[in-house]
Structures are given as C-alpha cells and as structure tokens.
Design a protein around this motif. Structure first.
Motif, short mmCIF file in Angstrom:
data_model
loop_
_atom_site.label_atom_id
_atom_site.label_comp_id
_atom_site.label_asym_id
_atom_site.label_seq_id
_atom_site.Cartn_x
_atom_site.Cartn_y
_atom_site.Cartn_z
N ASN A 78 -22.30 -69.17 25.08
CA ASN A 78 -23.48 -68.34 24.95
C ASN A 78 -24.32 -68.27 26.22
O ASN A 78 -24.93 -67.26 26.51
N TYR A 79 -24.39 -69.37 26.99
CA TYR A 79 -25.29 -69.29 28.12
C TYR A 79 -24.68 -68.62 29.33
O TYR A 79 -25.24 -68.62 30.41
N TRP A 80 -23.55 -68.00 29.14
CA TRP A 80 -22.99 -67.14 30.18
C TRP A 80 -23.02 -65.67 29.76
O TRP A 80 -22.49 -64.81 30.44
N SER A 81 -23.66 -65.39 28.62
CA SER A 81 -23.52 -64.07 28.02
C SER A 81 -24.37 -63.00 28.68
O SER A 81 -24.08 -61.81 28.57
N THR A 82 -25.44 -63.38 29.39
CA THR A 82 -26.31 -62.39 30.03
C THR A 82 -26.58 -62.79 31.47
O THR A 82 -26.55 -63.99 31.80
N PRO A 83 -26.87 -61.83 32.35
CA PRO A 83 -27.23 -62.18 33.73
C PRO A 83 -28.44 -63.10 33.81
O PRO A 83 -28.53 -63.93 34.70
N ARG A 84 -29.36 -62.98 32.85
CA ARG A 84 -30.57 -63.81 32.87
C ARG A 84 -30.24 -65.29 32.67
O ARG A 84 -30.68 -66.15 33.44
N THR A 85 -29.48 -65.59 31.62
CA THR A 85 -29.14 -66.99 31.36
C THR A 85 -28.14 -67.52 32.39
O THR A 85 -28.17 -68.71 32.74
N LEU A 86 -27.28 -66.65 32.88
CA LEU A 86 -26.34 -67.05 33.93
C LEU A 86 -27.09 -67.51 35.18
O LEU A 86 -26.82 -68.57 35.74
N SER A 87 -28.08 -66.70 35.61
CA SER A 87 -28.86 -67.06 36.79
C SER A 87 -29.61 -68.37 36.58
O SER A 87 -29.69 -69.21 37.47
N ALA A 88 -30.17 -68.54 35.37
CA ALA A 88 -30.92 -69.76 35.08
C ALA A 88 -30.02 -70.99 35.16
O ALA A 88 -30.41 -72.01 35.73
N TYR A 89 -28.83 -70.89 34.60
CA TYR A 89 -27.94 -72.06 34.62
C TYR A 89 -27.45 -72.35 36.03
O TYR A 89 -27.49 -73.50 36.50
N ILE A 90 -26.99 -71.31 36.72
CA ILE A 90 -26.40 -71.49 38.05
C ILE A 90 -27.42 -72.02 39.05
O ILE A 90 -27.11 -72.85 39.90
N ARG A 91 -28.65 -71.54 38.96
CA ARG A 91 -29.66 -71.88 39.98
C ARG A 91 -30.57 -73.04 39.61
O ARG A 91 -31.37 -73.48 40.43
N PHE A 92 -30.43 -73.56 38.40
CA PHE A 92 -31.26 -74.70 38.01
C PHE A 92 -30.42 -75.86 37.49
O PHE A 92 -30.40 -76.93 38.08
N PHE A 93 -29.72 -75.65 36.39
CA PHE A 93 -28.99 -76.76 35.77
C PHE A 93 -27.80 -77.21 36.61
O PHE A 93 -27.53 -78.42 36.71
N LEU A 94 -27.09 -76.28 37.21
CA LEU A 94 -25.96 -76.65 38.07
C LEU A 94 -26.40 -77.52 39.25
O LEU A 94 -25.84 -78.61 39.45
N PRO A 95 -27.40 -77.13 40.05
CA PRO A 95 -27.78 -78.00 41.17
C PRO A 95 -28.36 -79.34 40.73
O PRO A 95 -28.14 -80.35 41.42
N TRP A 96 -29.07 -79.38 39.61
CA TRP A 96 -29.54 -80.67 39.12
C TRP A 96 -28.37 -81.56 38.72
O TRP A 96 -28.38 -82.78 38.97
N ASN A 97 -27.35 -80.98 38.12
CA ASN A 97 -26.16 -81.75 37.78
C ASN A 97 -25.42 -82.24 39.03
O ASN A 97 -24.89 -83.35 39.07
N LEU A 98 -25.38 -81.40 40.06
CA LEU A 98 -24.78 -81.83 41.32
C LEU A 98 -25.55 -82.99 41.93
O LEU A 98 -24.95 -83.92 42.49
N TYR A 99 -26.86 -82.94 41.83
CA TYR A 99 -27.69 -84.03 42.35
C TYR A 99 -27.37 -85.34 41.63
O TYR A 99 -27.21 -86.39 42.27
N ARG A 100 -27.24 -85.29 40.30
CA ARG A 100 -26.87 -86.49 39.54
C ARG A 100 -25.51 -87.02 39.98
O ARG A 100 -25.36 -88.21 40.28
N LEU A 101 -24.54 -86.13 39.98
CA LEU A 101 -23.17 -86.55 40.27
C LEU A 101 -22.99 -87.02 41.71
O LEU A 101 -22.19 -87.92 41.97
N SER A 102 -23.72 -86.41 42.63
CA SER A 102 -23.57 -86.82 44.03
C SER A 102 -24.27 -88.13 44.31
O SER A 102 -24.13 -88.69 45.40
N TRP A 103 -25.04 -88.64 43.35
CA TRP A 103 -25.53 -90.02 43.40
C TRP A 103 -24.48 -90.97 42.86
O TRP A 103 -24.23 -92.04 43.42
N LEU A 104 -23.82 -90.56 41.77
CA LEU A 104 -22.88 -91.45 41.09
C LEU A 104 -21.52 -91.56 41.78
O LEU A 104 -21.02 -92.67 42.00
N LEU A 105 -20.90 -90.43 42.11
CA LEU A 105 -19.50 -90.43 42.53
C LEU A 105 -19.20 -91.26 43.76
O LEU A 105 -18.15 -91.92 43.82
N PRO A 106 -20.06 -91.30 44.79
CA PRO A 106 -19.74 -92.14 45.95
C PRO A 106 -19.68 -93.63 45.61
O PRO A 106 -19.13 -94.41 46.40
#
Length: 375
Positions: free
Chosen positions: A58-86
């Motif tokens: 569902n959160y890929w169904s519209t350009p609005r929610t797509l932009s929100a996920y890609i530009r907010f939740f994705l980078p926050w998840n990268l921040y978390r993982l780039s602390w853990l993985l090393p």
C-alpha cells in the motif's frame, strides 16, 4: 559487536549527508510533492504505526506515499543499519549469494554497500524479493546512483523477484550464504489456526533450509516491543534448527525477554544527533521527534561460538537507591542482570563480569546483581 560504535563513522555520515542528492537524481520529485513532503511523512507515519499486515504494497501505491517513504523512512533505516552492520561479523566472499526478504527499496543492499566498503569489489549476487515490484525497482535505481555504476554493471548482481517470503525461502533451498531482512518480520501475522510462535518457528525452519551449511541468518526489526518479541521467537526457532546466535546474545540458552514476567524487550538505542542535517530538518518540519533511534536484531549461524562470562547491555542508565553510580539492565546466560557501575557503558556493549557464587536479586526487578570484571 563487542566494542560499540556510538554512531555511524564519519565516512558513512558524509555519504548520508549527500544521500538527498542521490535521491533527487535517481527519483526526481515534483515541486508540489516536495512542498507537501512533511505532511505526507506525518500521514504515512500514522498509517505505519496504526496498521499491521498488508501495508507493504500500500505505501507504494501513490507518488505521495512513495516520496514520503523514500525520502524519510528509507534514510532513517539506512542510518540505523549503517550503525549496526560495521559491528557485525558477516563473512561474505566472491561468488556468494544473499537472499534479501521483503526488500522494499533495497534498504539492506544500500546499507551494506554504505557500511562495508571492503565488500564493494566482491562478486556478490543479491536475490531481492518482495510482494511489490515497484519499490525494488526504485531501490535498484537509487543504489546504482549511489554506487556510481551503470544499470546492470558493477560486481554486485541484483535480481528482483516478486513473490512472498515463504516462496522465496523454498525456491532457494540450500543456496544462500546469508538470509536477511530489514523491517519485514514485524509486518507478518499468524495464518488461520496458527499461533505467532508457530509462524516464526516455521519461518526459522525455512530460513535455515535456505542457507548453505556455513550460511548465516540476519534480521533487523524496529526496536519496539513487537520487534523484540519477533526477534526472540525467530531466535528460538533457529535454535531448534541447530543455529547459534552470534549477536547480540551472549549465550544460547532461552531468551529471558520471552518470559511472561519480563517487563522490557531486547533492543538497542543510538542517538539521532548524527543523522544528516537535511533528514533532521525534514523530521522537524513533519513535527516528529527523533532524539534516538532503536532496533532489535539477530545474527545467527551454525558455527559453534564460544560464550564468555559477559553480559549485553540493554537499557539506559537507571538510578539505584543508595548507590552513587547508575546501573543498566543487561542480558546474561543466567537471565536478566542488573549491571552496577555501568553508567559509562553504551547500549549494546558486551561487558565482562564476575559472578558471585550467590548473586543478590534486585528486589524491584528480580534481576541478578553483577559488577564489571576488575581484570
């Protein structure tokens, strides 16, 4: 994960600071969507918080929610993982194949490239699977821009497969050097007539079956009570399959956090202060509070690790009446421990301890009291 990083390294933080430009190049955003972005982020956050199951498509169904996920939740998840993985020992070599379940916008693939520059020139194949194809296609495009490679080029081969988690595991029996997933298990629910314990024990069996003899399993979930429980259930299922936790667990006995009397859960916190400025600014405009980020995770393998007399710090500092120094709660092979003189140990620290013959029991929590080793 013994010496804990307080936040991602300077090189990783620099790359994340430029990640907004990567996103704009890979997936240009219209001016109207950019103006609306803080409101879209807030709306999507409420949806992800209040709904469970069936959300992923569902959160890929519209350009609005797509932009929100890609530009907010994705980078926050990268921040978390780039602390853990090393901080994790994930041995990957030329020719290895990684199965990434519930890939979304290839969060794990991007985070691994960010966090492990030693792997960037290795010949690795990533089989990325999800029930929705669009987010994976977007993620592959973002990865190509970030890595500076042309489509289909570079040593990392990325294959996108649209299918369910269970099918992905069955279709890759005995092939994987690593079976992994980020923020996917918490979106699952038990099937009809099945308990959550049964669901995750079945998944653990299929995860183990998909791995090579020397393969590993790594899953990272939000540091919520639900995320911690799911990781604990997955751990129990993998133990039944002959797997042993490499991190974060300092033991391979029953998880004390799954005890019905447990008031906390296994998760680790890190400050959000070192996230990219553009991401913190967007968070503020969306009127969201991010002082800390947290995660729950499990790395397991069939190897036979040696567990020492140590504990894994889980909590923030707590005040103990009658003592000058603060303590922290920790996980041990004897159950939940109250680690004294622990104010300077960070969340996730692995601390050597000396157990007395008859440990005292903290009257408030029931935890066994222990002190750091003096050696």
């Amino acid at each position: 994960m013994s010496t804990v990083l307080l936040f991602p390294t300077a090189k990783i933080r620099d790359t994340l600071e430029g990640y907004e430009k990567v996103l704009n190049k890979a997936l240009p955003i219209k001016a109207a969507h950019k103006r609306d972005l803080p409101y879209a982020v807030a709306d999507l956050s409420r949806t992800l918080t209040n709904e469970r199951g069936g959300m992923r498509a569902n959160y890929w169904s519209t350009p609005r929610t797509l932009s929100a996920y890609i530009r907010f939740f994705l980078p926050w998840n990268l921040y978390r993982l780039s602390w853990l993985l090393p901080q994790l020992h994930i041995p990957l070599k030329n020719g290895d194949t990684i199965l990434d379940l519930g890939s979304g916008p290839l969060t794990f693939v991007q985070a691994l490239w960010l966090s492990r520059p030693d792997l960037r020139n290795k010949d690795l194949t990533f089989i990325c699977t999800d029930v929705a194809k669009k987010p994976m296609e977007h993620g592959r495009r973002i990865f190509e821009v970030m890595a500076g490679v042309e489509p289909g080029q570079g040593p990392w081969k990325i294959k996108l497969v649209r299918e369910t988690l269970e099918k992905s595991l069955r279709h890759n029996h005995g092939r994987m050097a690593l079976v992994t997933g980020a923020n996917v298990l918490n979106e699952l629910s038990a099937n009809r007539g099945q308990t959550m314990e049964d669901r995750f024990f079945d998944l653990a069996h299929n995860m183990a079956s998909a791995c090579k003899e020397d393969g590993s399993v790594l899953f990272v979930e939000p540091g919520t009570r639900l995320g911690g429980k799911i990781i604990g259930l997955t751990r129990e299922g993998l133990l039944e399959e002959g797997y042993r936790p490499l991190a974060p667990c300092p033991h391979d006995v029953e998880c004390p956090m799954l005890d019905r009397s447990a008031t906390s859960w296994c998760h680790f916190n890190m400050t959000a202060d070192h996230a990219p400025k553009w991401l913190r600014d967007l968070t503020q405009r969306a009127r969201m509070n991010r002082k800390n980020v947290s995660l729950s995770f499990l790395l397991a393998t069939k190897a036979d690790p040696e567990y020492a007399e140590n504990v894994r710090v889980l909590s923030d500092p707590v005040i103990i009446p009658g003592r000058q120094q603060k303590a922290r709660y920790a996980c041990s092979n004897k159950g939940i421990a109250l680690l004294h003189e622990a104010e300077n140990f960070e969340s996730g620290s692995l601390v050597n301890v000396e157990w007395p013959d008859k440990p005292r029991v903290d009257a408030k929590s029931g935890a066994l009291e222990v002190f750091p080793s003096r050696r």
